[in-house]
Design a protein around this motif. Structure first.
Motif, PDB file in Angstrom:
ATOM      1  N   PHE A   4       0.865  -1.181   0.000  1.00 40.79           N
ATOM      2  CA  PHE A   4       0.000   0.000   0.000  1.00 40.79           C
ATOM      3  C   PHE A   4       0.902   1.231   0.000  1.00 40.79           C
ATOM      4  CE2 PHE A   4       1.305  -0.097   4.322  1.00 40.79           C
ATOM      5  CZ  PHE A   4       1.206   1.199   4.785  1.00 40.79           C
ATOM      6  N   THR A   5       0.346   2.343  -0.438  1.00 43.73           N
ATOM      7  CA  THR A   5       1.041   3.633  -0.346  1.00 43.73           C
ATOM      8  C   THR A   5       0.002   4.677   0.039  1.00 43.73           C
ATOM      9  OG1 THR A   5       0.630   4.281  -2.645  1.00 43.73           O
ATOM     10  CG2 THR A   5       2.610   2.954  -2.206  1.00 43.73           C
ATOM     11  N   TRP A   6       0.455   5.876   0.258  1.00 40.09           N
ATOM     12  CA  TRP A   6      -0.504   6.935   0.581  1.00 40.09           C
ATOM     13  C   TRP A   6      -1.392   7.227  -0.628  1.00 40.09           C
ATOM     14  CZ3 TRP A   6      -0.739  11.503  -2.101  1.00 40.09           C
ATOM     15  CH2 TRP A   6       0.383  11.874  -2.876  1.00 40.09           C
ATOM     16  N   HIS A   7      -0.907   6.899  -1.826  1.00 41.30           N
ATOM     17  CA  HIS A   7      -1.740   7.106  -3.022  1.00 41.30           C
ATOM     18  C   HIS A   7      -2.984   6.220  -2.975  1.00 41.30           C
ATOM     19  CE1 HIS A   7       2.458   8.038  -4.153  1.00 41.30           C
ATOM     20  NE2 HIS A   7       1.921   9.019  -4.865  1.00 41.30           N
ATOM     21  N   THR A   8      -2.824   4.944  -2.566  1.00 41.79           N
ATOM     22  CA  THR A   8      -3.992   4.048  -2.497  1.00 41.79           C
ATOM     23  C   THR A   8      -4.985   4.547  -1.462  1.00 41.79           C
ATOM     24  OG1 THR A   8      -2.896   2.594  -0.872  1.00 41.79           O
ATOM     25  CG2 THR A   8      -2.584   2.086  -3.202  1.00 41.79           C
ATOM     26  N   CYS A   9      -4.484   5.100  -0.364  1.00 42.89           N
ATOM     27  CA  CYS A   9      -5.381   5.635   0.667  1.00 42.89           C
ATOM     28  C   CYS A   9      -6.181   6.820   0.125  1.00 42.89           C
ATOM     29  CB  CYS A   9      -4.584   6.065   1.897  1.00 42.89           C
ATOM     30  SG  CYS A   9      -3.616   4.746   2.658  1.00 42.89           S
ATOM     31  N   VAL A  10      -5.493   7.723  -0.568  1.00 44.22           N
ATOM     32  CA  VAL A  10      -6.176   8.908  -1.114  1.00 44.22           C
ATOM     33  C   VAL A  10      -7.212   8.501  -2.156  1.00 44.22           C
ATOM     34  CG1 VAL A  10      -5.840  10.993  -2.504  1.00 44.22           C
ATOM     35  CG2 VAL A  10      -4.273  10.482  -0.617  1.00 44.22           C
ATOM     36  N   LEU A  11      -6.848   7.545  -3.028  1.00 49.77           N
ATOM     37  CA  LEU A  11      -7.791   7.086  -4.047  1.00 49.77           C
ATOM     38  C   LEU A  11      -9.019   6.447  -3.403  1.00 49.77           C
ATOM     39  CD1 LEU A  11      -5.323   5.575  -6.674  1.00 49.77           C
ATOM     40  CD2 LEU A  11      -6.724   7.630  -6.924  1.00 49.77           C
ATOM     41  N   GLY A  12      -8.800   5.685  -2.322  1.00 47.35           N
ATOM     42  CA  GLY A  12      -9.929   5.079  -1.623  1.00 47.35           C
ATOM     43  C   GLY A  12     -10.843   6.131  -1.028  1.00 47.35           C
ATOM     44  N   ILE A  13     -10.280   7.163  -0.422  1.00 50.26           N
ATOM     45  CA  ILE A  13     -11.093   8.237   0.178  1.00 50.26           C
ATOM     46  C   ILE A  13     -11.893   8.961  -0.892  1.00 50.26           C
ATOM     47  CG2 ILE A  13     -10.968  10.446   1.391  1.00 50.26           C
ATOM     48  CD1 ILE A  13      -8.440   9.360   2.793  1.00 50.26           C
ATOM     49  N   ILE A  14     -11.231   9.308  -1.998  1.00 48.58           N
ATOM     50  CA  ILE A  14     -11.913  10.025  -3.086  1.00 48.58           C
ATOM     51  C   ILE A  14     -13.037   9.164  -3.666  1.00 48.58           C
ATOM     52  CG2 ILE A  14     -11.629  10.964  -5.410  1.00 48.58           C
ATOM     53  CD1 ILE A  14      -8.779  11.780  -4.574  1.00 48.58           C
ATOM     54  N   GLY A  15     -12.745   7.870  -3.918  1.00 51.50           N
ATOM     55  CA  GLY A  15     -13.768   6.981  -4.467  1.00 51.50           C
ATOM     56  C   GLY A  15     -14.976   6.881  -3.557  1.00 51.50           C
ATOM     57  N   CYS A  16     -14.764   6.720  -2.263  1.00 57.20           N
ATOM     58  CA  CYS A  16     -15.869   6.627  -1.315  1.00 57.20           C
ATOM     59  C   CYS A  16     -16.689   7.917  -1.297  1.00 57.20           C
ATOM     60  CB  CYS A  16     -15.350   6.339   0.095  1.00 57.20           C
ATOM     61  SG  CYS A  16     -14.653   4.697   0.312  1.00 57.20           S
ATOM     62  N   ALA A  17     -16.003   9.051  -1.269  1.00 54.04           N
ATOM     63  CA  ALA A  17     -16.699  10.331  -1.202  1.00 54.04           C
ATOM     64  C   ALA A  17     -17.540  10.578  -2.446  1.00 54.04           C
ATOM     65  CB  ALA A  17     -15.688  11.460  -1.007  1.00 54.04           C
ATOM     66  N   VAL A  18     -16.964  10.304  -3.609  1.00 51.81           N
ATOM     67  CA  VAL A  18     -17.699  10.526  -4.863  1.00 51.81           C
ATOM     68  C   VAL A  18     -18.951   9.655  -4.924  1.00 51.81           C
ATOM     69  CG1 VAL A  18     -17.591  10.218  -7.362  1.00 51.81           C
ATOM     70  CG2 VAL A  18     -15.683  11.312  -6.159  1.00 51.81           C
ATOM     71  N   MET A  19     -18.808   8.368  -4.602  1.00 48.90           N
ATOM     72  CA  MET A  19     -19.963   7.466  -4.704  1.00 48.90           C
ATOM     73  C   MET A  19     -21.023   7.787  -3.658  1.00 48.90           C
ATOM     74  SD  MET A  19     -19.473   5.916  -7.358  1.00 48.90           S
ATOM     75  CE  MET A  19     -21.112   5.210  -7.195  1.00 48.90           C
ATOM     76  N   MET A  20     -20.616   8.237  -2.481  1.00 46.15           N
ATOM     77  CA  MET A  20     -21.597   8.622  -1.463  1.00 46.15           C
ATOM     78  C   MET A  20     -22.531   9.703  -1.991  1.00 46.15           C
ATOM     79  SD  MET A  20     -19.276   8.771   1.987  1.00 46.15           S
ATOM     80  CE  MET A  20     -20.382   9.952   2.748  1.00 46.15           C
ATOM     81  N   PHE A  21     -21.948  10.721  -2.612  1.00 44.12           N
ATOM     82  CA  PHE A  21     -22.773  11.837  -3.081  1.00 44.12           C
ATOM     83  C   PHE A  21     -23.514  11.499  -4.367  1.00 44.12           C
ATOM     84  CE2 PHE A  21     -20.110  14.012  -0.046  1.00 44.12           C
ATOM     85  CZ  PHE A  21     -20.975  14.944   0.508  1.00 44.12           C
ATOM     86  N   LEU A  22     -22.975  10.569  -5.155  1.00 41.34           N
ATOM     87  CA  LEU A  22     -23.712  10.135  -6.339  1.00 41.34           C
ATOM     88  C   LEU A  22     -24.954   9.331  -5.953  1.00 41.34           C
ATOM     89  CD1 LEU A  22     -21.044   9.067  -8.993  1.00 41.34           C
ATOM     90  CD2 LEU A  22     -22.634  10.983  -9.103  1.00 41.34           C
ATOM     91  N   ILE A  23     -24.828   8.506  -4.927  1.00 44.97           N
ATOM     92  CA  ILE A  23     -25.964   7.677  -4.512  1.00 44.97           C
ATOM     93  C   ILE A  23     -27.081   8.547  -3.976  1.00 44.97           C
ATOM     94  CG2 ILE A  23     -26.689   5.977  -2.778  1.00 44.97           C
ATOM     95  CD1 ILE A  23     -23.872   4.732  -3.111  1.00 44.97           C
ATOM     96  N   ASN A  24     -26.752   9.419  -3.017  1.00 43.16           N
ATOM     97  CA  ASN A  24     -27.770  10.320  -2.471  1.00 43.16           C
ATOM     98  C   ASN A  24     -27.048  11.432  -1.732  1.00 43.16           C
ATOM     99  OD1 ASN A  24     -29.855  11.549  -0.836  1.00 43.16           O
ATOM    100  ND2 ASN A  24     -31.117   9.768  -1.343  1.00 43.16           N
TER     101      ASN A  24
END
Length: 873
Positions: A388-408
């Motif tokens: 893992f690297t800090w890049h994978t952590c950042v990508l995970g955070i961004i992915g979660c945030a984007v999908m949260m707001f797309l869902i509702n």
């Protein structure tokens, strides 16, 4: 959708594996990881969210199981004829709720028995599901193309009531055909036949993603695993890879063999195309029952971990109770009760979005925890899992945030707001934990980086600020001075220094280590922004030298030394005096709003009956006047500004800023500034370095919120015959250029200067009448004085005729200052001359300062050695 979902999951799994292999895991799974990494505030708020996510997830799977049961065995609600002899169960909302309650009770019984029964049941279910999956894959090849009757629904098909258009009632299983694959390639969302609502990418993703949230099931059981650091990474990664392969195989096979209408209008189509229909029914029942139990037992373990950490006080204390085998049965009951409440929502898709958003929020928090640990570069963050690297952590955070707001977006915003509310609640109500705060590690990392960037070679006078080292003999008598100096630091470095006499060679251990807690507690109670620096030395002078040399780092080093004044006043204990235990409310709190005295373990004051004066002078002091003045001289040699504070023993800012309205100034607060060297009556310069330093400090005090209403009074000493008006205009123009608002008062001091020159004439006559030997001594003294003036490059030097300043002159100047103070000021700023070069005159120098400031009230004698003011933009 699978790519997006598994991208988010994989990034989170890498973070989970990294954290879980960095040390021993206890009960609580993701909550335990987050709380121990990000601290109790984040851990507690995310823990509650994760607990609710598992509760809602359990209810979601129970409703999914009930939907499958009703679909197989339920009587059609629209009154149509049953197509199967097994459709005998009554249908409807209340009946479905009854069935869901029964399923939830079954899950409760398994979880109440314990984790070992759940593990065995889960393994048995795993075997069943694997067998069913095998039959499904075989069925795609073994079953011939057929036409399948679609389930009827009044919500989807208004023609059932005799109105509206009709919809297809059958669909086709075509077998492997290229045309079928082409027909399924692009999105074409339609109305959900179970709820009657239009489907979108986000709503379908919200339902689908719940089939991927099982990655936390293993970590939730961290308290029940024999070796969680070994089992969680391997089990979780294996599960992710395995499910991704299964899902994508199923997706490809379905897309090639089932037409779009079948996929959109029959959620149980796999049963209809299986070689034996009950296989799929058994598999669906088993997997949903397993997922429901997994979420229920996971929720109970998270609740138990939250209760055990006491983050919510007595509210969750019942959840700590466990059985003899360690099963938290009360947490299981509470979790089951909440699941039962969620079941009242009735529809699977209704809560799917909420569950998904909660899980995404938790996954983002896990990624954030791992990111913080990685960025903090803590030496103890050494996970054995390194993929893992800090890049994978950042990508995970961004992915979660984007999908949260797309869902509702509304649900996502509400969830984040709820989490922040919990975070604030825990921050203010929960007890201090000893887990270790990642914030401290991150602050250290950033402070070190910025301290290296704070290059002293780039300092500029425009951005100068006082960085103060305040020497405190005993905090018990220095509360007023400590709080006052906090007001003039202007966001600069503020260090409380203390010297303890002793020799480490003769001591068994460092006596200072046990004192830091008391000093830091005092800093907290006074609500000041200060550091504490204690040192052990053989003399106070050497101790102050140590602190001046070593305090601070890089560009953050003290540039101003503050000392209490050396006089014969006995100190008063402000930490235990009951008459001073309260004061008016101020911001920050007044100096005497402290906790109970036992909190502070400081030595008794000199002169107190319970003090043993070991190693002190006859009057109870640890240093003499000679050493005191030597400390001042040392600081100036080191190019430090020096401030001597007198009469601050009884200083109370609240009282100083609230004078009685009956006073001549009608309640106004004044700060007096005398920017002339009163020990040099032959020099009236107001624009030297030291005078400007006085003005700067007075201006800084006036900029503090509490002192903003105070008025600066600047006193201009003038003699008859000099241009009074010209001097006043010149000083006024200087203040205008420096943007300092002050009232200028001219003070005639001809009488005081006359006293000085009269003394000089008397001294000259005395010299002429002296014997040759005495005259030789005086000539030598004159030579020493001339040498002192030559070596002193500062305009504001101590006068060479210091020994000839009479007590009458000093008393007259003292009276002059007192006479001008109508009404009396809250504090005075006076000019401090340099000590004489001849150390034999230190005592005389100190006596002159004492006579000059006699009975003046809170007074600062200030000597500045560095330019601090500029008129440039």
């Amino acid at each position: 959708m699978f790519v997006v979902a598994y991208f988010i999951i994989c990034m989170t799994v890498l973070s989970v594996c990294a954290i879980s292999t960095n040390g021993a895991l206890d009960a609580g799974g993701a909550y335990y990881m987050i709380s121990r990494a990000l601290g109790p505030e984040f851990g507690g708020s995310i823990g509650i969210m994760f607990f609710l996510a598992n509760v809602c997830g359990s209810a979601l799977y129970v409703l999914g199981l009930v939907e499958a049961i009703v679909d197989t065995f339920g009587v059609p609600e629209d009154g149509t004829v049953a197509t199967s002899p097994y459709q005998i169960l009554p249908s409807g909302y209340w009946w479905s709720l009854l069935y869901a309650t029964g399923v939830a009770l079954l899950c409760l019984l398994v979880c109440l028995v314990g984790a070992h029964i759940y593990a065995k049941a889960t393994f048995l279910i795993f075997l069943v599901v694997m067998f069913v999956l095998g039959t499904i894959f075989i069925s795609f090849f073994a079953v011939r193309p057929r036409t399948i009757l679609l389930p009827s629904s009044a919500a989807f098909n208004p023609s059932a009531n005799g109105t509206g258009p009709s919809f297809p009632t059958t669909a086709n299983f075509t077998g492997f055909k290229l045309d079928t694959l082409r027909g399924n390639l692009w999105a074409d969302y339609t109305v959900d036949y179970t709820t009657g609502t239009m489907m979108t990418f986000a709503t379908v993703f919200a339902v689908m993603f719940n089939g991927c949230t099982g990655i936390m099931a293993g970590s939730n059981m961290s308290g029940d695993l024999k070796n969680p650091s070994y089992a969680i990474p391997r089990g979780t990664i294996t599960a992710v890879i395995f499910t991704f392969i299964i899902y994508n195989l199923l997706m490809a096979l379905v897309a090639c063999s089932c037409d779009r209408v079948l996929l959109q209008r029959d959620y149980s189509f796999l049963r209809d195309i299986n070689i034996w229909n009950p296989f799929v029914t058994i598999g669906v029942y088993s997997s949903t029952l397993s997922a429901a139990m997994s979420n229920l037992i996971g929720a109970s373990r998270i609740l138990y971990a939250l209760a055990r950490d006491d983050l919510f006080g007595k509210v969750l204390s019942p959840a700590k109770k466990t059985s003899h085998s360690g099963n938290p049965w009360v947490s299981v009951l509470i979790s089951w009760f909440l699941v039962q409440l969620v079941l009242f929502s009735g529809k699977l898709n209704t809560i799917a979005s909420i569950v998904t958003i909660f899980f995404l929020l938790v996954y983002a928090a896990v990624d954030l925890a791992c990111l913080a640990l990685e960025w903090a570069s803590a030496p103890n963050f050494r996970p054995t899992f390194r993929y893992f690297t800090w890049h994978t952590c950042v990508l995970g955070i961004i992915g979660c945030a984007v999908m949260m707001f797309l869902i509702n977006a509304i649900y996502a915003s509400a969830s984040i707001a709820f989490m922040l509310l919990l975070l604030l609640l825990i921050h203010y109500l929960s007890p201090t934990s000893s887990w270790g705060y990642i914030s401290q590690a991150l602050i250290f990392h950033q402070v070190r980086k910025y301290l290296l960037m704070l290059d002293v070679r780039k300092d500029h006078v425009k951005f100068w600020r006082p960085q103060v080292l305040l020497m405190v003999s005993n905090p018990r008598s220095s509360i007023g001075l400590i709080t006052f100096i906090n007001d003039i630091k202007k966001s600069g470095l503020y260090v409380l220094g203390h010297v303890q006499l002793g020799d480490l060679n003769t001591l068994p251990s460092d006596p200072l280590q046990s004192q830091y807690d008391s000093w830091l507690s005092l800093v907290d109670q006074l609500n000041i922004k200060a550091f504490v620096n204690l040192t052990l030395a053989d003399s106070v002078r050497h101790g102050v030298q140590h602190l001046l040399f070593i305090s601070g780092l890089g560009g953050m080093r003290p540039n101003t030394l503050v000392l209490g004044f050396y006089d014969d006043c006995l100190p008063k204990d402000k930490l235990i005096d009951p008459s001073l235990s309260t004061s008016q409310s101020t911001d920050p709190p007044g100096p005497f709003q402290l906790e109970q005295p036992p909190l502070f373990h400081f030595a008794s004051l000199r002169g107190s009956s319970d003090r043993q004066d070991f190693g002190e002078l006859g009057d109870g002091k640890v240093l003499g006047p000679q050493e005191y003045v030597a400390i001042i001289a040392d600081a100036m040699k080191m190019l430090k500004n020096v401030v001597l504070a007198r009469y601050f023993n009884n200083f109370d800012r609240a009282q100083a800023l609230s004078p009685p309205s009956s006073s001549p100034g009608k309640g106004a607060v004044y700060v007096d500034v005398w920017p002339v060297n009163l020990l040099r009556p032959d020099s009236c310069s107001y624009v030297d370095t030291c005078s400007l330093f006085l003005l700067q400090l007075a201006c800084i005090l006036n900029m503090v919120r509490a002192w903003r209403k105070a008025k600066l009074r600047l006193f201009l000493c003038v003699e008859g015959g000099r241009s009074v008006r010209g001097s006043e205009e010149k000083l006024g123009q200087l203040l205008k250029e420096l943007r300092i608002k002050a009232q200028i008062y001219t003070v005639p001091w001809d009488q005081q200067v006359a006293l000085h020159w009269q003394r000089q004439n008397d001294w000259g006559k005395k010299q002429r009448s002296q014997s040759p030997d005495t005259a030789t001594d005086e000539k030598k003294l004159r030579a020493d004085e001339e040498e002192e003036e030559n070596e002193d490059d500062y305009v504001n030097s101590f006068p060479s005729n210091a020994t000839r300043l009479s007590d009458d002159y000093l008393s007259a100047v003292n009276k002059l200052i007192l006479d001008q103070a109508r009404p009396p000021p809250a504090v005075r700023f006076l000019y401090l001359p340099r000590p004489p070069a001849d150390t034999r005159r230190y005592t005389a120098y100190l006596r002159q300062l004492e006579l000059l400031t006699q009975d003046l009230g809170p007074t600062l004698l200030i000597h500045g050695v560095t330019p601090v003011i500029t008129t440039d933009l």
